[in-house]
Design an enzyme around this catalytic site. Structure first.
Site, PDB file in Angstrom:
ATOM      1  CG  HIS A  56      43.673  86.047  -2.063  1.00  0.00           C
ATOM      2  ND1 HIS A  56      42.797  86.858  -2.737  1.00  0.00           N
ATOM      3  CD2 HIS A  56      44.464  85.491  -3.036  1.00  0.00           C
ATOM      4  CE1 HIS A  56      43.042  86.804  -4.041  1.00  0.00           C
ATOM      5  NE2 HIS A  56      44.045  85.964  -4.244  1.00  0.00           N
ATOM      6  CG  HIS A  92      39.418  94.657  -2.336  1.00  0.00           C
ATOM      7  ND1 HIS A  92      40.309  95.069  -3.288  1.00  0.00           N
ATOM      8  CD2 HIS A  92      39.036  93.403  -2.677  1.00  0.00           C
ATOM      9  CE1 HIS A  92      40.451  94.104  -4.186  1.00  0.00           C
ATOM     10  NE2 HIS A  92      39.693  93.081  -3.840  1.00  0.00           N
ATOM     11  CG  ASP A 148      35.627  86.335  -0.494  1.00  0.00           C
ATOM     12  OD1 ASP A 148      35.123  85.629  -1.377  1.00  0.00           O
ATOM     13  OD2 ASP A 148      36.845  86.538  -0.394  1.00  0.00           O
TER      14      ASP A 148
HETATM   15  N1  ACO Z   1      38.234  94.594   9.709  1.00  0.00           N
HETATM   16  C1  ACO Z   1      38.726  95.516  10.569  1.00  0.00           C
HETATM   17  N2  ACO Z   1      39.721  96.377  10.269  1.00  0.00           N
HETATM   18  C2  ACO Z   1      40.255  96.276   9.037  1.00  0.00           C
HETATM   19  C3  ACO Z   1      39.793  95.354   8.097  1.00  0.00           C
HETATM   20  C4  ACO Z   1      38.739  94.483   8.462  1.00  0.00           C
HETATM   21  N3  ACO Z   1      38.248  93.597   7.622  1.00  0.00           N
HETATM   22  N4  ACO Z   1      40.506  95.476   6.956  1.00  0.00           N
HETATM   23  C5  ACO Z   1      41.390  96.454   7.185  1.00  0.00           C
HETATM   24  N5  ACO Z   1      41.237  96.942   8.446  1.00  0.00           N
HETATM   25  C6  ACO Z   1      41.959  98.052   9.056  1.00  0.00           C
HETATM   26  C7  ACO Z   1      43.366  97.644   9.470  1.00  0.00           C
HETATM   27  O1  ACO Z   1      43.395  97.175  10.796  1.00  0.00           O
HETATM   28  C8  ACO Z   1      44.122  98.949   9.294  1.00  0.00           C
HETATM   29  O2  ACO Z   1      43.804  99.768  10.373  1.00  0.00           O
HETATM   30  P1  ACO Z   1      44.948 100.755  10.987  1.00  0.00           P
HETATM   31  O3  ACO Z   1      45.226 101.750   9.893  1.00  0.00           O
HETATM   32  O4  ACO Z   1      44.314 101.357  12.201  1.00  0.00           O
HETATM   33  O5  ACO Z   1      46.132  99.888  11.293  1.00  0.00           O
HETATM   34  C9  ACO Z   1      43.457  99.565   8.050  1.00  0.00           C
HETATM   35  O6  ACO Z   1      42.124  99.040   8.044  1.00  0.00           O
HETATM   36  C10 ACO Z   1      44.159  99.211   6.739  1.00  0.00           C
HETATM   37  O7  ACO Z   1      44.253  97.796   6.656  1.00  0.00           O
HETATM   38  P2  ACO Z   1      45.404  97.050   5.872  1.00  0.00           P
HETATM   39  O8  ACO Z   1      45.491  95.636   6.377  1.00  0.00           O
HETATM   40  O9  ACO Z   1      46.653  97.847   5.880  1.00  0.00           O
HETATM   41  O10 ACO Z   1      44.820  97.096   4.391  1.00  0.00           O
HETATM   42  P3  ACO Z   1      45.233  96.142   3.211  1.00  0.00           P
HETATM   43  O11 ACO Z   1      44.893  96.865   1.977  1.00  0.00           O
HETATM   44  O12 ACO Z   1      46.619  95.653   3.363  1.00  0.00           O
HETATM   45  O13 ACO Z   1      44.262  94.893   3.472  1.00  0.00           O
HETATM   46  C11 ACO Z   1      42.678  93.202   3.268  1.00  0.00           C
HETATM   47  C12 ACO Z   1      43.289  94.462   2.638  1.00  0.00           C
HETATM   48  C13 ACO Z   1      43.780  92.174   3.527  1.00  0.00           C
HETATM   49  C14 ACO Z   1      41.667  92.596   2.301  1.00  0.00           C
HETATM   50  C15 ACO Z   1      41.996  93.595   4.605  1.00  0.00           C
HETATM   51  O14 ACO Z   1      41.011  94.571   4.393  1.00  0.00           O
HETATM   52  C16 ACO Z   1      41.400  92.384   5.337  1.00  0.00           C
HETATM   53  O15 ACO Z   1      42.111  91.688   6.062  1.00  0.00           O
HETATM   54  N6  ACO Z   1      40.057  92.115   5.138  1.00  0.00           N
HETATM   55  C17 ACO Z   1      39.446  90.968   5.758  1.00  0.00           C
HETATM   56  C18 ACO Z   1      39.735  89.717   4.944  1.00  0.00           C
HETATM   57  C19 ACO Z   1      38.974  89.690   3.631  1.00  0.00           C
HETATM   58  O16 ACO Z   1      37.769  89.917   3.593  1.00  0.00           O
HETATM   59  N7  ACO Z   1      39.700  89.354   2.561  1.00  0.00           N
HETATM   60  C20 ACO Z   1      39.098  89.206   1.240  1.00  0.00           C
HETATM   61  C21 ACO Z   1      39.546  90.315   0.330  1.00  0.00           C
HETATM   62  S1  ACO Z   1      38.764  90.122  -1.245  1.00  0.00           S
HETATM   63  C22 ACO Z   1      39.608  88.871  -1.963  1.00  0.00           C
HETATM   64  O17 ACO Z   1      40.760  88.622  -1.731  1.00  0.00           O
HETATM   65  C23 ACO Z   1      38.912  88.007  -2.899  1.00  0.00           C
END
Ligand code: ACO
Length: 429
Positions: free
Chosen positions: A268, A307, A363
């Protein structure tokens, strides 16, 4: 039968049920009538992470993740970031409309008046080790404010609520700056209400021996815009924490500390810190393809990408990139920007990221801006929590004024052991 309804047939019993649809949702409690037999509790929905569950109606922030739209109370963030001040936007988010000139003046004066911090909180901050993570110190100091303002527990009294809101907006900036000064081992700078909210924050952070510190206008303008972009984002994890704690009628400082704790996680609000550490670790543009390959193999995530809601370019990111250009003109270009741009370039052409609709989020570039302003990475999430406070308090007030809201208490699917007898310790294996 109404057209705005859903017919559900329970194949266990052959019975059909008509469930009304309103605002594109069904009421989860309407599922309870669906039972396999008379002992059955009734049907529930299962939604880990609440990814497809609306827990509230809200009039504060509109996000369209597919189109990449973000509006506060109907106003596009592009216009607000360009033309508004952080405190004016905070007023809009909290009270629902842009203030008149006199309303804004009163609001600014009241917030300015509450910016001083009781010495007990200052001393509390001083008791932490110099290298304590500023976010841990921030959370502790925020929750401790409830010891100074016990009347804040009167959450149903609107006059009292307004007073606490002014205090929260004012004190988060002072606490945030004090966390930094303590970390650096420098004496605290007390607030100066002749400056803007953002200008005063910069002064509390960076004033050294100057008698008349003046924030750099480009940095002040950039931070103002950045904070407007971070002011609210509907039902994210931090806001949800604020609402869950608020639903118990706990005092708002405790709720705010809980929201900040949720923000502290790297998935987050601490992603901005994680992005900078990732960029430093990658080091040069040459290393970008290798890093991307490792992410695709599941050896870590590309921080600042992806996201829960945006499945298109995060609209805040576009504006932040512009702000970054303005800042770098003053501070000089950070070589890590080239690493970030190359990561974005490759990721946006790569099937792994495209098929999962992973785009840069708010971010991805904000950490580079803060670094250019000489803010250490460990403070980045504090600089997110300060502007997000207005969103948290707006959502908290909306919750308390909403007659449909209840104590937040989800259900579970119990998959543990069935009933068993206590085993004396000598008989256990
Ligand atoms: N890098 C690589 N792969 C990713 C990323 C990433 N940043 N984000 C998602 N994925 C992949 C997952 O591995 C998953 O792949 P799969 O289907 O093969 O298993 C798919 O994309 C879906 O990911 P989920 O985790 O299910 O998506 P969710 O909506 O739950 O996650 C999140 C959203 C937590 C923001 C995620 O994209 C992430 O971890 N991003 C990196 C951290 C980040 O930048 N957070 C800030 C968000 S903005 C904020 O909070 C202010």
């Amino acid at each position: 039968m109404s057209k705005d309804s859903l017919t559900i047939t329970d194949n266990r019993t052959g019975k059909s049920y008509d469930v009304p649809i309103a605002f594109g949702t069904i009421n989860a409690m309407d599922l309870r009538q669906i039972r396999a037999n008379s002992d059955d509790f009734g049907l529930m929905s299962y939604d880990p992470g609440l990814a497809n569950t609306a827990a509230t109606k809200s009039t504060i922030t509109f996000v369209d993740g597919e189109q990449g739209i973000l509006r506060y109370r109907g106003y596009g963030i592009e216009q607000l970031a360009e033309r508004s001040s952080y405190l004016e936007t905070a007023y809009l988010i909290i009270f629902g409309c842009l203030p008149t000139r006199s309303e804004l003046q009163v609001w600014e004066t009241e917030v300015g008046r509450h910016a001083m911090l009781h010495l007990n909180i200052q001393r509390l901050i001083e008791t932490f080790r110099y290298n304590a993570h500023p976010m841990s110190v921030f959370i502790s100091a925020m929750s401790s404010l409830s010891t100074l303002y016990p009347e804040s527990r009167e959450v149903t009294d609107p006059t009292n609520r307004r007073l606490q809101v002014e205090r929260m907006i004012a004190k988060v900036a002072t606490i945030g700056a004090f966390c930094y000064r303590h970390n650096q081992g420098w004496p605290f700078n007390y607030p100066d209400d002749s400056l803007s909210y953002v200008g005063n924050f910069l002064r509390m952070m960076f004033r050294m021996t100057e008698t008349h510190y003046q924030p750099h206008p480009v940095l002040e303008h950039a931070l103002n815009a950045l904070w407007i972009l971070h002011a609210d984002h509907e039902q994210n994890a931090g806001t949800n924490a604020m609402r869950v704690i608020g639903s118990t009628h706990a005092d708002p400082y405790s709720a705010l500390a809980g929201a900040a704790a949720a923000l502290y996680g790297p998935l987050h609000g601490a992603a901005n810190e994680a992005v900078l550490r990732m960029l430093e670790q990658i080091g040069t543009v040459r290393n970008v393809p290798g890093f991307i390959d490792r992410v695709k193999k599941g050896e870590g995530r590309l921080m600042g990408f992806g996201h829960r809601v945006y499945k298109n370019y995060d609209p805040r990111c576009r504006i932040i990139k512009r702000i970054a250009d303005e800042i770098f003109e003053v501070t000089g270009r950070n070589p890590l920007l080239d690493v970030a741009l190359e990561l974005e370039r490759i990721a946006l052409q790569d099937d792994y990221f495209m098929s999962r609709k992973l785009y840069p989020n708010v971010d991805f570039y904000s950490g580079l801006i803060y670094r250019a302003m000489n803010v250490p990475a460990s403070l980045f999430t504090v600089l997110f929590a300060i502007p997000r406070t207005c969103g948290w308090v707006a959502q908290w007030m909306e919750l308390l004024n909403d007659p449909e809201q209840k104590l937040s208490r989800p259900r579970q699917i119990y998959l543990g052991e069935d009933c068993r007898d206590y085993v004396p310790i000598e008989d256990r294996r």
